[in-house]
Motif scaffolding. Structure first.
Motif, PDB file in Angstrom:
ATOM      1  N   UNK A 338      12.124  14.183   4.345  1.00 34.18           N
ATOM      2  CA  UNK A 338      12.122  13.175   3.286  1.00 34.18           C
ATOM      3  C   UNK A 338      12.578  11.821   3.822  1.00 34.18           C
ATOM      4  N   UNK A 339      13.594  11.836   4.710  1.00 32.40           N
ATOM      5  CA  UNK A 339      14.067  10.579   5.291  1.00 32.40           C
ATOM      6  C   UNK A 339      13.020   9.991   6.231  1.00 32.40           C
ATOM      7  N   UNK A 340      12.298  10.840   6.966  1.00 31.09           N
ATOM      8  CA  UNK A 340      11.256  10.328   7.856  1.00 31.09           C
ATOM      9  C   UNK A 340      10.120   9.715   7.067  1.00 31.09           C
ATOM     10  N   UNK A 341       9.780  10.355   5.978  1.00 32.23           N
ATOM     11  CA  UNK A 341       8.675   9.816   5.167  1.00 32.23           C
ATOM     12  C   UNK A 341       9.034   8.453   4.579  1.00 32.23           C
ATOM     13  N   UNK A 370      22.158   8.829   1.733  1.00 33.95           N
ATOM     14  CA  UNK A 370      22.218  10.129   1.073  1.00 33.95           C
ATOM     15  C   UNK A 370      21.233  11.111   1.689  1.00 33.95           C
ATOM     16  N   UNK A 371      20.042  10.625   2.083  1.00 34.59           N
ATOM     17  CA  UNK A 371      19.010  11.514   2.618  1.00 34.59           C
ATOM     18  C   UNK A 371      19.387  12.098   3.981  1.00 34.59           C
ATOM     19  N   UNK A 372      20.368  11.491   4.660  1.00 31.51           N
ATOM     20  CA  UNK A 372      20.738  11.935   5.999  1.00 31.51           C
ATOM     21  C   UNK A 372      22.029  12.744   6.025  1.00 31.51           C
ATOM     22  N   UNK A 373      22.761  12.760   4.935  1.00 30.61           N
ATOM     23  CA  UNK A 373      24.100  13.351   4.960  1.00 30.61           C
ATOM     24  C   UNK A 373      24.076  14.860   5.178  1.00 30.61           C
ATOM     25  N   UNK A 374      23.179  15.558   4.489  1.00 30.86           N
ATOM     26  CA  UNK A 374      23.153  17.017   4.600  1.00 30.86           C
ATOM     27  C   UNK A 374      22.843  17.455   6.025  1.00 30.86           C
ATOM     28  N   UNK A 375      21.898  16.778   6.667  1.00 29.93           N
ATOM     29  CA  UNK A 375      21.552  17.138   8.046  1.00 29.93           C
ATOM     30  C   UNK A 375      22.732  16.894   8.975  1.00 29.93           C
ATOM     31  N   UNK A 376      23.456  15.798   8.776  1.00 30.43           N
ATOM     32  CA  UNK A 376      24.619  15.513   9.614  1.00 30.43           C
ATOM     33  C   UNK A 376      25.706  16.565   9.431  1.00 30.43           C
ATOM     34  N   UNK A 377      25.961  16.964   8.181  1.00 34.19           N
ATOM     35  CA  UNK A 377      26.967  17.986   7.909  1.00 34.19           C
ATOM     36  C   UNK A 377      26.586  19.320   8.534  1.00 34.19           C
ATOM     37  N   UNK A 378      25.319  19.703   8.414  1.00 33.19           N
ATOM     38  CA  UNK A 378      24.867  20.980   8.975  1.00 33.19           C
ATOM     39  C   UNK A 378      25.020  21.010  10.494  1.00 33.19           C
ATOM     40  N   UNK A 379      24.735  19.893  11.137  1.00 34.72           N
ATOM     41  CA  UNK A 379      24.819  19.856  12.600  1.00 34.72           C
ATOM     42  C   UNK A 379      26.265  19.842  13.088  1.00 34.72           C
ATOM     43  N   UNK A 380      27.120  19.029  12.476  1.00 32.94           N
ATOM     44  CA  UNK A 380      28.476  18.853  12.988  1.00 32.94           C
ATOM     45  C   UNK A 380      29.282  20.131  12.887  1.00 32.94           C
ATOM     46  N   UNK A 517      12.287  15.081  16.020  1.00 35.98           N
ATOM     47  CA  UNK A 517      11.755  15.503  14.723  1.00 35.98           C
ATOM     48  C   UNK A 517      11.523  17.001  14.693  1.00 35.98           C
ATOM     49  N   UNK A 518      11.259  17.515  13.468  1.00 32.83           N
ATOM     50  CA  UNK A 518      10.989  18.942  13.313  1.00 32.83           C
ATOM     51  C   UNK A 518       9.845  19.358  14.216  1.00 32.83           C
ATOM     52  N   UNK A 519       9.972  20.538  14.812  1.00 33.46           N
ATOM     53  CA  UNK A 519       8.965  21.031  15.739  1.00 33.46           C
ATOM     54  C   UNK A 519       7.711  21.428  14.977  1.00 33.46           C
TER      55      UNK A 519
END
Length: 618
Positions: A338-341, A370-380, A517-519
């Motif tokens: 969604x953030x890439x789009x 907001x669109x990037x927060x979940x991905x950052x939390x999941x990775x960290x 990006x996603x594979x």
């Protein structure tokens, strides 16, 4: 490097040198070391050890906690505490030390200028008396004698064109005393003692503040003069004549010891030199060997005590480098579709809590889209820090900078290729009778400092022979270092293997700080759920190992298989089962043939599990 750091290391080294010199002088006194040439070599060796200490000892590392760092696609930063102000007295003391070195250097420069003046202005002593001319030809024919009324005692200097400057009153001395004095100076020329004299004066200039170094250099100078005294007596065969020469020179008025040159007599050395000349000293070979062995032991013990009591501190490492060594591995966040789009990019700042094991126990977003927060939390939450290199638990801030890939950039995926056979993470991974030569060790997913630390801890290295017990020890070492790691042994043939240590699971990696990006759609599917078991076309039953039969061993060997697009078994990994049965199961399943599996009309690889049952007949 700050003034405080310079002073701390200088103080630590000064104490280290003082401990070594004290231990060395104690050993020399205990063994009554009096032979001049042995004393000279001993003091020179002790001086060299003291000077080489900073080069051979490990420096304790420190970190500067006020600099931001970038690790992969993220920037961990330390707290915002202001650095402690440096006290002015440290800078003042460092200025005094440097000023003292500069003053001593100017003293040396003035001394060299004085030597040059003597060489230029002092007239050549010619013709030489026949006895002195014969002596020069026998000892040091390259030496040149000059006379100067501005000196009170003989001075020798120069390397390629050595010069012996004699006082103006030298010609009035008796012939035997002239011969003794000239012999002494010519022996200095032959021994090239001027090199050692200049080196000692240079060390004194740099370490003018260290009394133990001054004492040590003084002992070396005394031992050198005593060595030459003994050589003069041996060459002339007249001890009384040489003693008279020393006493004759002792009656001259003292002069300022400015020039970096070998002097015939220093008043402070007269008593020791005369005392040694009046008695014979020697040291047996046995005593010398005992002294050398004991001295080495004393030096080692004193050095160990000094290095551990007064360690040198390495220069503060910027937090960028410190974080690289503290971080075992980081997982880059997946860029949300969604953030890439919407072409959304930018930093996401998180507050991170690290537990005592180095794992990220909790985190919260402080700022970011907001669109990037979940991905950052999941990775960290998948990051892992080195608990041995940090004070834990700890709290820090991490900034993840999301950047859209450039237009047209190729999609990158990290799909590790494993050659058959592969023995993976399980309690029984390699048959006990199997021995393979380790070709290579590959570590993936760790930072470079963490990779180096892990390789040092492994019980095997490239070229070693690997068996089941050793492989289990490798797995235990990897898990103890970082419980996210898994170990796989790939065997391209029966006699060799390649060890691969990687994060489990290892989905994607970032390169150069850019979030990948996603594979694309996978070219491999796993059996289970809506995916049916691949159809087996040809099956080879495993042969029951004779060793297992003899021991009455039976059971199930579970394998993970990757089936190629043509239905052939391309890779096998032992998941569990008795090691004595695993080799037979691998050899049989490798020959199986499956029907090609299609996904949307295209052939794909399949990941499946295979059970081989071994049951003894009742």
């Amino acid at each position: 490097m700050t003034a405080a750091h310079w002073l701390a290391n200088l103080t630590a080294w000064s104490l280290q040198a003082a401990v070594l010199i004290a231990a060395g002088s104690l050993a020399a006194w205990a063994f009554r070391l009096r032979v001049p040439r042995i004393r000279l070599a001993y003091w020179q060796a002790l001086l060299a050890i003291c000077l080489l200490l900073p080069a051979v000892e490990p420096w304790r590392s420190t970190a500067d906690s006020n600099v931001e760092v970038t690790t992969g696609a993220a920037q961990p930063a330390s707290s915002n505490r202001a650095p402690a102000p440096s006290l002015p007295w440290r800078e003042a003391l460092l200025f005094v030390l440097i000023s003292g070195c500069a003053a001593r250097a100017l003293w040396l420069v003035a001394g060299f200028a004085k030597l040059r003046g003597w060489r230029r202005d002092a007239p050549v002593f010619a013709p030489l008396p026949p006895r002195l001319d014969r002596l020069r030809a026998a000892v040091a024919p390259e030496a040149e004698f000059r006379l100067s009324s501005s000196i009170s005692g003989p001075v020798t200097f120069g390397l390629r064109q050595p010069v012996v400057v004699l006082p103006g009153a030298f010609t009035e001395l008796p012939a035997d005393i002239q011969e003794a004095i000239a012999c002494h100076e010519l022996l200095h020329v032959r021994r090239r003692d001027w090199i050692a004299t200049v080196a000692e004066q240079t060390i004194r200039a740099a370490l003018w503040f260290h009394p133990a170094i001054w004492w040590l250099i003084g002992q070396a100078q005394l031992a050198r003069e005593q060595t030459v005294d003994g050589e003069v007596v041996a060459l002339t065969g007249n001890r009384e004549q040489y003693l008279n020469a020393l006493l004759a020179m002792a009656g001259n008025p003292p002069a300022l010891d400015l020039a970096p040159a070998t002097l015939f007599l220093r008043k402070r050395h007269l008593k020791n030199r005369v005392a040694l000349l009046l008695k014979e000293v020697s040291m047996s070979k046995r005593s010398l060997i005992t002294f050398c062995a004991t001295s080495c032991g004393i030096f080692f013990a004193a050095g160990w005590l000094a290095l551990h009591t007064f360690p040198l501190q390495a220069a503060p490492v910027p937090q960028e480098a410190a974080a690289q060594s503290n971080l075992l591995h980081s997982v880059p966040p997946k860029y949300p579709q969604a953030a890439r789009d919407k072409h959304i990019e930018g930093p996401v700042v998180l507050e991170v809590h690290i537990d005592a094991d180095g794992h990220v126990s909790d985190t919260k977003v402080l700022s970011g889209a907001e669109e990037l927060r979940a991905a950052a939390l999941e990775a960290i939450l998948q990051w892992h820090y080195n608990p041995q290199a940090m004070t834990l638990p700890a709290t820090t801030q991490v900034t993840m900078d999301f950047k859209l890939p450039k237009a047209g950039a190729a999609e990158m995926a990290n799909v590790p290729v494993v050659r058959p056979d592969a023995y993976g993470q399980s309690e029984s991974v390699l048959p006990e009778s199997k021995r393979v030569t380790l070709r290579s060790i590959a570590v993936e997913g760790l930072t470079q400092p963490a990779r180096d630390q892990l390789l040092q801890r492994l019980p095997v290295h490239e070229g070693d022979t690997l068996d089941g017990d050793t492989l289990r020890a490798v797995m235990a070492s990897a898990r103890a270092f970082d419980d996210h790691l898994r170990v796989v042994l790939n065997m391209p043939d029966d006699n060799s293997g390649n060890l691969r240590i990687s994060l489990a699971p290892a989905d994607e990696t970032g390169r150069g700080g850019i979030i990948i990006p996603d594979a694309p759609a996978p070219a491999r599917i796993r059996v289970g759920g809506n995916v049916q078991q691949a159809k087996l076309l040809a099956k080879v039953n495993p042969a029951y190992p004779a060793e297992a039969k003899a021991q009455g061993i039976e059971g199930v060997v579970r394998l993970q298989a990757i089936l190629g697009k043509d239905g052939k078994v391309e890779q096998l990994t032992v998941l569990e089962g008795p090691p004595v049965l695993a080799a037979a199961a691998l050899e049989a399943v490798r020959q199986w043939q499956y029907q090609t599996t299609l996904l949307n009309g295209d052939p794909v690889e399949v990941v499946t599990e295979i059970d081989c049952n071994f049951t003894l007949a009742k």
